[in-house]
Design an enzyme around this catalytic site. Structure first.
Site, PDB file in Angstrom:
ATOM      1  N   PRO A  74       0.832  -1.207   0.000  1.00  0.00           N
ATOM      2  CA  PRO A  74       0.000   0.000   0.000  1.00  0.00           C
ATOM      3  C   PRO A  74       0.862   1.251   0.000  1.00  0.00           C
ATOM      4  O   PRO A  74       1.858   1.328   0.731  1.00  0.00           O
ATOM      5  CB  PRO A  74      -0.800  -0.133   1.303  1.00  0.00           C
ATOM      6  CG  PRO A  74      -0.862  -1.602   1.554  1.00  0.00           C
ATOM      7  CD  PRO A  74       0.450  -2.144   1.064  1.00  0.00           C
ATOM      8  N   CYS A  75       0.473   2.248  -0.816  1.00  0.00           N
ATOM      9  CA  CYS A  75       1.399   3.341  -1.105  1.00  0.00           C
ATOM     10  C   CYS A  75       0.994   4.746  -0.675  1.00  0.00           C
ATOM     11  O   CYS A  75       1.721   5.693  -0.989  1.00  0.00           O
ATOM     12  CB  CYS A  75       1.697   3.354  -2.601  1.00  0.00           C
ATOM     13  SG  CYS A  75       0.226   3.390  -3.645  1.00  0.00           S
ATOM     14  N   PRO A  76      -0.127   4.977   0.046  1.00  0.00           N
ATOM     15  CA  PRO A  76      -0.469   6.372   0.344  1.00  0.00           C
ATOM     16  C   PRO A  76       0.571   7.115   1.163  1.00  0.00           C
ATOM     17  O   PRO A  76       0.653   8.344   1.087  1.00  0.00           O
ATOM     18  CB  PRO A  76      -1.798   6.257   1.108  1.00  0.00           C
ATOM     19  CG  PRO A  76      -1.885   4.849   1.570  1.00  0.00           C
ATOM     20  CD  PRO A  76      -1.153   4.048   0.544  1.00  0.00           C
ATOM     21  N   PHE A 123       3.648   7.224   0.656  1.00  0.00           N
ATOM     22  CA  PHE A 123       4.685   7.763  -0.225  1.00  0.00           C
ATOM     23  C   PHE A 123       4.106   8.655  -1.318  1.00  0.00           C
ATOM     24  O   PHE A 123       4.832   9.166  -2.148  1.00  0.00           O
ATOM     25  CB  PHE A 123       5.478   6.621  -0.876  1.00  0.00           C
ATOM     26  CG  PHE A 123       6.165   5.730   0.113  1.00  0.00           C
ATOM     27  CD1 PHE A 123       7.196   6.207   0.905  1.00  0.00           C
ATOM     28  CD2 PHE A 123       5.760   4.417   0.281  1.00  0.00           C
ATOM     29  CE1 PHE A 123       7.824   5.393   1.839  1.00  0.00           C
ATOM     30  CE2 PHE A 123       6.385   3.585   1.210  1.00  0.00           C
ATOM     31  CZ  PHE A 123       7.423   4.078   1.995  1.00  0.00           C
TER      32      PHE A 123
END
Length: 378
Positions: free
Chosen positions: A96-98, A100
């Site tokens: 999961p990337c939020p 970054f």
């Protein structure tokens, strides 16, 4: 060894990335996802498409649970068994990337989601697959404070004898109808490459030899040179003639028709406004300049199909938001792919928005096979 590799998938979501690998001939043997609606969609979509269940099953749990000795040892045994059968083992995943994302939480590796990137790298280092794929937002690669963490992760992988190559891809390059940039990091064990006769030295690095552009359909410079149509007054259900000299097969309209979105099982699943239609009637077709309430243009690609953080994407020529079926089309999925009917709308759009566009996944999967010179039908 000429068989296509066996894949252990982590952060699998609803399986868009996995499907691209499956369609390229890989064997998806192990699936791990922690969010139940994602995994339920993964299972449902493959049942509908007639794809067999993974050999080692579906694992609904947080990836950190694989740090537990019992689960870690069980995973090791599956990997050893697969390798003994003469198969290459690959790990693929996009944590999961939020944390970054510049438009998201931006907490970096200290955020709860950011920590999962380090956990995935830990897992690779401990379980030692023959190769891996890591996918994340460009903010991890381009933002200074996140880049230091990213480089540290790569150093750890190098210490475990992985040689790596990376590229900031845009999904439209592979024929998907949206502008979506992501960093892709791919690594191979040195001894695996040597066993396959792939020799690297100081004068010939993996970046020099990995055929990143082999399966790219359109170069970004050519896409950017197209005279795409601008904003036009919104009129419901109005016809518009296709402009000349555009790339039609990366447009919203092309994919809506290709996937027959009006008759798709998820065609009637869309959010309806609480405050009436007024706002939906005044935003011009093609006005995607704001963070929210972007109206797509039928003869252009879509902006990134991300539907969180109050991002609202409007239908080009209907006074409503996009349907789930239309969002799936923008992710370049086969029209046979569908979500369960009982999924909530929030989970449906989260499921679609979190996935890797299918055609980008397929292009990258085929590029890896070409590099390894493996049989796509193995």
């Amino acid at each position: 060894m000429n068989k296509a590799p066996v894949i252990f998938s982590f952060f699998s979501g609803a399986g868009f990335l996995d499907l691209g690998f499956e369609e390229s001939g890989y064997n998806i043997a192990f699936v791990n996802e922690y969010h139940r609606p994602f995994l339920e969609t993964y299972i449902h979509s493959r049942q509908v498409m007639g794809i067999p269940e993974p050999r080692y099953g579906y694992h609904l749990c947080d990836i950190t649970e694989f740090e537990d000795k019992k689960k870690s040892d069980s995973l090791s045994l599956l990997i050893q068994e697969t390798k003994k059968e003469g198969n290459l083992v690959g790990f693929i995943g996009g944590p999961p990337c939020p944390d970054f994302s510049v438009g998201g939480k931006n907490k970096g590796h200290e955020g709860e989601n950011g920590k999962l990137t380090a956990t995935y790298i830990d897992l690779i280092c401990k379980q030692s697959p023959d190769f891996f794929l890591f996918e994340n937002v460009k903010g991890l690669w381009r933002t200074k404070k996140h880049r230091a963490f990213y480089d540290l992760m790569k150093e750890r992988l190098q210490d475990k004898e992985y040689v790596m190559t990376e590229r900031l891809i845009n999904s439209i390059e592979y024929g998907a109808p949206q502008q979506r940039e992501r960093i892709i990091l791919i690594g191979f064990k040195k001894n695996v490459l040597e066993n396959l006769g792939i020799k690297l030295d100081s004068s010939r690095s993996l970046n020099d030899t990995f055929p990143w552009e082999e399966h790219i359909k359109y170069r970004m410079e050519n896409i950017n040179e197209v005279n795409w149509p601008g904003m036009e007054t919104f009129e419901e259900n109005i016809e518009r003639t296709k402009p000349e000299n555009i790339i039609e097969d990366v447009t919203v309209n092309y994919w809506f028709k290709r996937n027959d979105v009006e008759r798709h099982p998820n065609s009637n699943q869309f959010f309806t406004p609480r405050a009436g239609l007024t706002k939906f009637l005044v935003i011009p077709e093609g006005d995607d300049s704001k963070k929210s309430y972007k109206r797509l243009h039928r003869w252009r690609p879509s902006p990134t199909a991300a539907y969180g953080n109050n991002e609202v994407h409007l239908h080009p020529y209907k006074a409503r938001r996009l349907s789930v079926a239309e969002a799936l089309a923008l992710q370049s999925l086969p029209k046979e792919y569908e979500l369960p009917q009982d999924i909530t709308l929030s989970n449906a759009f989260k499921t679609v928005g979190n996935g890797v566009p299918f055609l980008a996944s397929k292009g990258i999967a085929e590029t890896i096979l070409d590099f390894l010179e493996l049989d796509k039908n193995g």
